[in-house]
Write a protein that holds these residues in place. Structure first.
Motif, PDB file in Angstrom:
ATOM      1  N   CYS A 149       2.084   1.702  -3.546  1.00  0.00           N
ATOM      2  CA  CYS A 149       0.956   2.182  -4.364  1.00  0.00           C
ATOM      3  C   CYS A 149       0.745   3.683  -4.180  1.00  0.00           C
ATOM      4  O   CYS A 149       0.700   4.431  -5.165  1.00  0.00           O
ATOM      5  CB  CYS A 149      -0.302   1.402  -3.973  1.00  0.00           C
ATOM      6  SG  CYS A 149      -1.759   1.890  -4.853  1.00  0.00           S
TER       7      CYS A 149
ATOM      8  N   ALA B  93       0.662   1.426  -9.453  1.00  0.00           N
ATOM      9  CA  ALA B  93      -0.267   1.587  -8.329  1.00  0.00           C
ATOM     10  C   ALA B  93      -1.384   0.553  -8.383  1.00  0.00           C
ATOM     11  O   ALA B  93      -1.759  -0.039  -7.364  1.00  0.00           O
ATOM     12  CB  ALA B  93      -0.844   2.999  -8.331  1.00  0.00           C
TER      13      ALA B  93
ATOM     14  N   SER C 150      -2.103  -2.280  -5.742  1.00  0.00           N
ATOM     15  CA  SER C 150      -3.420  -2.238  -5.078  1.00  0.00           C
ATOM     16  C   SER C 150      -4.076  -3.618  -5.106  1.00  0.00           C
ATOM     17  O   SER C 150      -4.652  -4.063  -4.102  1.00  0.00           O
ATOM     18  CB  SER C 150      -4.284  -1.208  -5.784  1.00  0.00           C
ATOM     19  OG  SER C 150      -5.487  -1.039  -5.125  1.00  0.00           O
TER      20      SER C 150
ATOM     21  N   THR D 129      -5.888   3.643  -0.510  1.00  0.00           N
ATOM     22  CA  THR D 129      -4.558   3.072  -0.237  1.00  0.00           C
ATOM     23  C   THR D 129      -3.955   3.660   1.035  1.00  0.00           C
ATOM     24  O   THR D 129      -3.350   2.935   1.832  1.00  0.00           O
ATOM     25  CB  THR D 129      -3.620   3.333  -1.438  1.00  0.00           C
ATOM     26  OG1 THR D 129      -4.281   2.941  -2.625  1.00  0.00           O
ATOM     27  CG2 THR D 129      -2.347   2.543  -1.321  1.00  0.00           C
TER      28      THR D 129
ATOM     29  N   SER E  95       0.841  -1.201   0.000  1.00  0.00           N
ATOM     30  CA  SER E  95       0.000   0.000   0.000  1.00  0.00           C
ATOM     31  C   SER E  95       0.878   1.254   0.000  1.00  0.00           C
ATOM     32  O   SER E  95       0.524   2.264  -0.620  1.00  0.00           O
ATOM     33  CB  SER E  95      -0.954   0.000   1.190  1.00  0.00           C
ATOM     34  OG  SER E  95      -0.244  -0.097   2.398  1.00  0.00           O
TER      35      SER E  95
ATOM     36  N   SER F 194      -9.513  -0.288  -7.050  1.00  0.00           N
ATOM     37  CA  SER F 194      -8.660  -0.806  -8.132  1.00  0.00           C
ATOM     38  C   SER F 194      -9.478  -0.986  -9.408  1.00  0.00           C
ATOM     39  O   SER F 194      -9.010  -0.648 -10.504  1.00  0.00           O
ATOM     40  CB  SER F 194      -8.056  -2.150  -7.738  1.00  0.00           C
ATOM     41  OG  SER F 194      -7.541  -2.115  -6.464  1.00  0.00           O
TER      42      SER F 194
END
Lengths: 188, 188
Positions: free
Chosen positions: B56, B160, B164, B88, B53, B137
């Protein structure tokens, strides 16, 4: 049954089950021991999921293109809506199968699928269908912005998204119940 | 403890726990009775969720606009990416809290939060964070199409999204463990 120690087995033979035992999960008595309210709630939720997923798929499928505009006016021209439609159809089939299985269980006393396999399948598929429904609903929301407000598809998409989210909540709750049932089976 | 019948209590007093009993879930012995492999797996997964996370959020935050083009080149101009970024950050804080709690548990033997409340909170938040991650996502994937391939934001979004999804799998597995732990607590 394999995890029962000789000591536990002998003590269970001496007295009538002081605490719940692995033997309570035989095929015949499983239904009567699990709380009936959970069974009833699960049955109602599965029925609701069936209805809602049908409404979702129906509203998308019946939004036929009435006019020739610049923007595409059929749901199968938007990949997001197509994804949502396929997931909803899958949910509908899965809910119908679960309802059919439960009706068979009540009528024929669990001959269709063994309880153990059924619990594993239900838990895995509930999780999978729940995640797919949430994913498809989330993907389809930004697609609403690209559809013209005057089209019949716009209304159909709004209805389908609402129904898809409601179906997700029903399936997620069913997933909690089936997870609880599976845990009970694993632990005992 | 409230659900123990007098008969079960008396039988438990007579002999040393033939089957697992409600008393095995006292605060002191809960840690030793739950399988240590699950604890270790859960700890590793929480740590991975924290790392993923962070990567991300970091990849989105550091994709600063380098050139003045027509399309927006900062992630906060895309609502989908902003939603993903917020979720996130929330996941990062939640994972950090869970890791902090576990380290405190090991060091001070569970004084920070009572085990019962902690199990409920973990299960509910794991489910919530898992669903939010999957939703964000999924929403962000169509947004990738609208970003120019030459931009640094495009690469950042791809990284990212991958991170995720990986975080989602880690949190979903943690959710299964915490659900199992909670079920064990409810059933015993």
């Amino acid at each position: 049954m394999a995890g029962v120690s000789p000591m536990a087995a002998s003590s269970l033979a001496q007295q009538p089950f002081p605490t719940p035992s692995p033997f309570t999960f035989s095929t015949a008595s499983a239904r009567s021991n699990t709380r009936p309210s959970i069974h009833l709630c699960s049955l109602i939720l599965r029925f609701l999921a069936l209805i809602f997923s049908f409404v979702c798929a129906f509203s998308l499928a019946t939004s036929t293109p009435k006019k020739q505009g610049r923007a595409p006016s059929s749901f199968n021209e938007y990949p997001e809506l197509m994804y949502c439609f396929i997931v909803t159809i899958f949910t509908f089939i899965y809910s119908a199968f679960q309802l059919f299985k439960r009706v068979c269980d009540i009528t024929y006393r669990g001959i269709l699928i063994p309880d153990k396999i059924s619990d594993y399948i239900s838990f895995i598929l509930d999780q999978l269908v729940g995640y797919l429904l949430l994913s498809s609903s989330s993907v389809a929301i930004p697609a609403i912005q690209h559809i013209e407000h005057t089209e019949s598809l716009w209304k159909a998409t709004i209805i389908a998204m609402s129904m898809s989210f409601v179906t997700f909540f029903a399936i997620a709750t069913c997933g909690l119940f089936s997870g609880y049932k599976l845990c009970k089976r694993i632990i005992w």
